[in-house]
Scaffold this motif. Structure first.
Motif, PDB file in Angstrom:
ATOM      1  N   ILE A 182       0.841  -1.202   0.000  1.00 41.82           N
ATOM      2  CA  ILE A 182       0.000   0.000   0.000  1.00 41.82           C
ATOM      3  C   ILE A 182       0.871   1.246   0.000  1.00 41.82           C
ATOM      4  N   GLY A 183       1.942   1.225   0.809  1.00 41.99           N
ATOM      5  CA  GLY A 183       2.843   2.368   0.852  1.00 41.99           C
ATOM      6  C   GLY A 183       3.502   2.638  -0.486  1.00 41.99           C
ATOM      7  N   THR A 184       3.872   1.593  -1.204  1.00 39.61           N
ATOM      8  CA  THR A 184       4.492   1.761  -2.523  1.00 39.61           C
ATOM      9  C   THR A 184       3.523   2.425  -3.492  1.00 39.61           C
ATOM     10  N   GLU A 185       2.284   1.965  -3.502  1.00 36.89           N
ATOM     11  CA  GLU A 185       1.302   2.562  -4.406  1.00 36.89           C
ATOM     12  C   GLU A 185       1.004   4.006  -4.012  1.00 36.89           C
ATOM     13  N   ALA A 186       0.897   4.267  -2.702  1.00 36.78           N
ATOM     14  CA  ALA A 186       0.654   5.637  -2.247  1.00 36.78           C
ATOM     15  C   ALA A 186       1.817   6.546  -2.618  1.00 36.78           C
ATOM     16  N   ALA A 187       3.034   6.032  -2.545  1.00 35.50           N
ATOM     17  CA  ALA A 187       4.205   6.832  -2.886  1.00 35.50           C
ATOM     18  C   ALA A 187       4.224   7.180  -4.376  1.00 35.50           C
ATOM     19  N   ILE A 188       3.856   6.229  -5.212  1.00 32.93           N
ATOM     20  CA  ILE A 188       3.791   6.499  -6.649  1.00 32.93           C
ATOM     21  C   ILE A 188       2.720   7.551  -6.931  1.00 32.93           C
ATOM     22  N   LEU A 189       1.599   7.435  -6.256  1.00 28.22           N
ATOM     23  CA  LEU A 189       0.536   8.426  -6.434  1.00 28.22           C
ATOM     24  C   LEU A 189       0.952   9.798  -5.920  1.00 28.22           C
ATOM     25  N   ALA A 190       1.879   9.821  -4.960  1.00 30.83           N
ATOM     26  CA  ALA A 190       2.369  11.093  -4.433  1.00 30.83           C
ATOM     27  C   ALA A 190       3.397  11.740  -5.358  1.00 30.83           C
ATOM     28  N   GLY A 191       3.844  10.997  -6.366  1.00 28.12           N
ATOM     29  CA  GLY A 191       4.747  11.593  -7.346  1.00 28.12           C
ATOM     30  C   GLY A 191       6.056  10.891  -7.558  1.00 28.12           C
TER      31      GLY A 191
END
Length: 619
Positions: A609-618
């Motif tokens: 989840i953190g990896t996907e959130a990080a990608i979405l953060a830029g």
């Protein structure tokens, strides 16, 4: 999640056949693969993985078909076998309002043994979250939380965890006398997510009647069971207060009037339908059968057979003693599940099927193979210049065709990276990763491909292929990289750290600040990354669990008490607060949720989840 259930179509299978398929899988027909990569706690120098390390699809220890997970597994990806995460004893994870909690002695929520068959479709061997999932929680609180779960869900890590939560064989805290108040709520969420057959199986497993959210589906079930009185009562209740009545309910109301002998009113309604029937084959078929029931037409006068009637029309044909009345054996899918049905309907125009398939794929309802097969039916581009057009379904299909047909790595990567960039721009990045990751996994990094390295590394991190992504990261940050690649390097190194490919953690370094300086990213994006790292127990620049006040105090309390199901529920809800998706989750919600998941032994889910959130953060 489960190649789920023997790779059979969930939408088109009749209920009986589906139940047989489910039983076959339950006794071991489908082997499950592991998701989790065991993370080490000591800092590891970022670099090329050693020959002894797994590289993506290669087998891991004690697992012949080791799969580290990631979005490549949609739809319903192979469920992970829950593996204990290695954690530092006494590691501090985020609590609410600034406090921190310790995972030194996490409750053994995943290993509670109960007698009898608990409600659910998957066990611990198939990635279930433990038979004691709901124990220790208040039934009242759980029944209030379950309806708040987001649905449908397009972020793969969140969707997979939510599906495992809802499908795990686990009894509710107040289950007694064969009645479990959580089962209908779990089935309802599955239904809204589009997993209708799983919802039906879960409900029927415990004898829960009528677990249906959509009123049309409820009425269709009554037509199929030949309960005309019950169906008509629901039809009348549905249309009583409606100012604008949909075509289905107009047709159903006319049929009910026929059944109740109100022929004059039915004739008027039929005349109105005739005025609106242009271009609607379903309404035309309805008028034909209704005319037979009203005596306006003889059955022998129907020259063209009626194929594939829906449950309403099948019930009318049965009443009129017309052939083909048994053709409809299942309920017509509704909501997001309808997109999968349209994608599989060969009578629909190809463009309509592709658009539906892309939506269904994003929500995990069809496989990559099904979407790819539709893409392959589009007429190929005559020249490369045609691939520079607008981002349409046909354009995406042609890009996929070129990527599949590319003979040389450079040409293949040209089209794959273009597709990934387009997808990121339109907000559909993880679906594109799921589609293209198998192609990327076949590529071997070499200096001639350095220009593609950042995009490939990011996609492989998103796909859960962390070690192979590390090879491409080394290529992107190695000697000879161009200025743009160098600017991407800080973000990619940080993404690798979140995904589990740890670099050295020199005191005083701040990878988030380095990334912001290189990329010009906003302070808000940086704060989200600090929250992700804190949630994973990775303090950066003093930003640990105590740095994130606010959030939901209940996550910390549930995690500290080892109430795994409640913790997962609260985390999933917090990451979708007020209908905002993972891209808008704030730093406190990320720190609280990921920290709670880590504390109850779901560190690998937290990392995905953190990896996907990080990608979405830029990143």
């Amino acid at each position: 999640m489960i190649a789920f259930l023997c790779n059979k179509s969930r939408i088109t299978l009749p209920v009986l056949t589906w139940r047989v398929a489910l039983l076959s899988c339950a006794i071991g027909v489908v082997p499950m693969v592991a998701l989790a990569q065991t993370a080490t706690n000591a800092p590891v120098q970022l670099g090329v993985p050693s020959p002894s390390q797994s590289t993506g699809g290669d087998a891991g220890p004690d697992q012949p078909d080791y799969n580290p997970g990631g979005v490549t597994s949609t739809p319903l990806p192979p469920l992970p076998r829950q593996m204990p995460d290695q954690q530092v004893p006494g590691q501090q994870v985020p609590g609410a309002n600034g406090e921190s909690i310790s995972n030194a002695a996490p409750a053994d929520a995943g290993n509670v043994t109960t007698t009898g068959q608990a409600p659910g479709l998957i066990d611990d061997r198939q990635g279930g979250l433990g038979t004691g999932l709901w124990q220790g929680s208040s039934a009242v609180k759980l029944t209030a939380l379950l309806p708040q779960l987001p649905a449908p869900v397009s972020e793969p890590a969140l969707r997979d965890l939510q599906l495992r939560l809802l499908l795990t064989q686990a009894a509710g805290p107040s289950a007694a006398a064969g009645i479990d108040s959580l089962v209908p709520l779990r089935a309802d969420r599955l239904h809204v997510m589009g997993f209708d057959d799983e919802a039906l199986q879960l409900a029927q497993q415990r004898g829960v009647p009528g677990v249906v959210s959509d009123p049309r589906e409820a009425v269709d079930r009554l037509w199929i069971s030949d309960d005309k009185d019950g169906a008509c009562k629901q039809v009348q209740a549905q249309v009583a207060d409606e100012q604008s009545i949909e075509a289905y309910w107009r047709r159903a109301l006319v049929y009910c009037q026929i059944l109740q002998g109100e022929t004059d009113r039915a004739s008027i309604g039929l005349d109105l339908l005739r005025e609106q029937a242009a271009g609607d084959p379903q309404t035309k078929d309805f008028i034909t059968v209704a005319s037979v029931l009203l005596g306006d037409t003889k059955a022998q006068g129907i020259k063209k057979p009626i194929a594939n009637p829906d449950p309403l029309l099948a019930a009318m044909m049965k009443q009129a003693k017309l052939p083909g009345a048994a053709a409809s054996a299942s309920v017509r899918p509704t909501g997001v599940a309808l997109t999968a049905a349209i994608a599989r309907d060969g009578s629909k125009p190809l463009l309509e099927r592709i658009q539906a398939a892309e939506t269904a794929f994003a929500f995990g309802l069809i496989s990559a193979d099904e979407l790819a097969a539709l893409y392959q039916q589009v007429k190929a581009a005559a020249a490369d210049t045609e691939l520079a057009g607008a981002d349409t379904p046909e354009h995406r299909a042609r890009l996929y065709q070129r990527a599949q047909q590319g003979q040389m790595p450079e040409s293949r990567l040209q089209w794959v990276t273009q597709a990934l960039r387009d997808a990121r721009a339109r907000g559909d990045y993880f679906s594109a990763v799921a589609l293209y990751a198998p192609l990327l996994a076949q590529m071997t990094p070499n200096p001639s491909l350095a220009q593609f390295a950042p995009e490939v590394a990011r996609a492989l991190f998103a796909a859960g292929n962390t070690d192979r992504a590390g090879f491409w990261l080394n290529l992107a940050t190695g000697p000879g990289s161009n200025p743009q690649t160098a600017r991407d390097a800080a973000g990619l190194r940080l993404l690798g750290r979140i995904a589990g490919l740890y670099g050295s953690r020199d005191a005083g370094t701040d990878p988030v600040a380095d990334w912001r300086q290189a990329s010009g990213a906003s302070e808000a994006a940086g704060e989200r990354l600090y929250g992700i790292l804190a949630g994973l127990g990775d303090s950066v620049a003093g930003r640990d669990a105590t740095s994130f006040a606010g959030g939901n105090r209940d996550i910390a309390a549930a995690a500290q008490a080892g109430r795994r199901g409640e913790t997962v529920l609260l985390a999933l809800i917090a990451l979708n607060a007020n209908g905002k998706k993972l891209a808008q989750a704030d730093s406190a919600a990320l720190a609280q949720s990921l920290g709670g998941l880590t504390a109850v032994g779901l560190q690998q889910d937290a990392r995905r989840i953190g990896t996907e959130a990080a990608i979405l953060a830029g990143l």
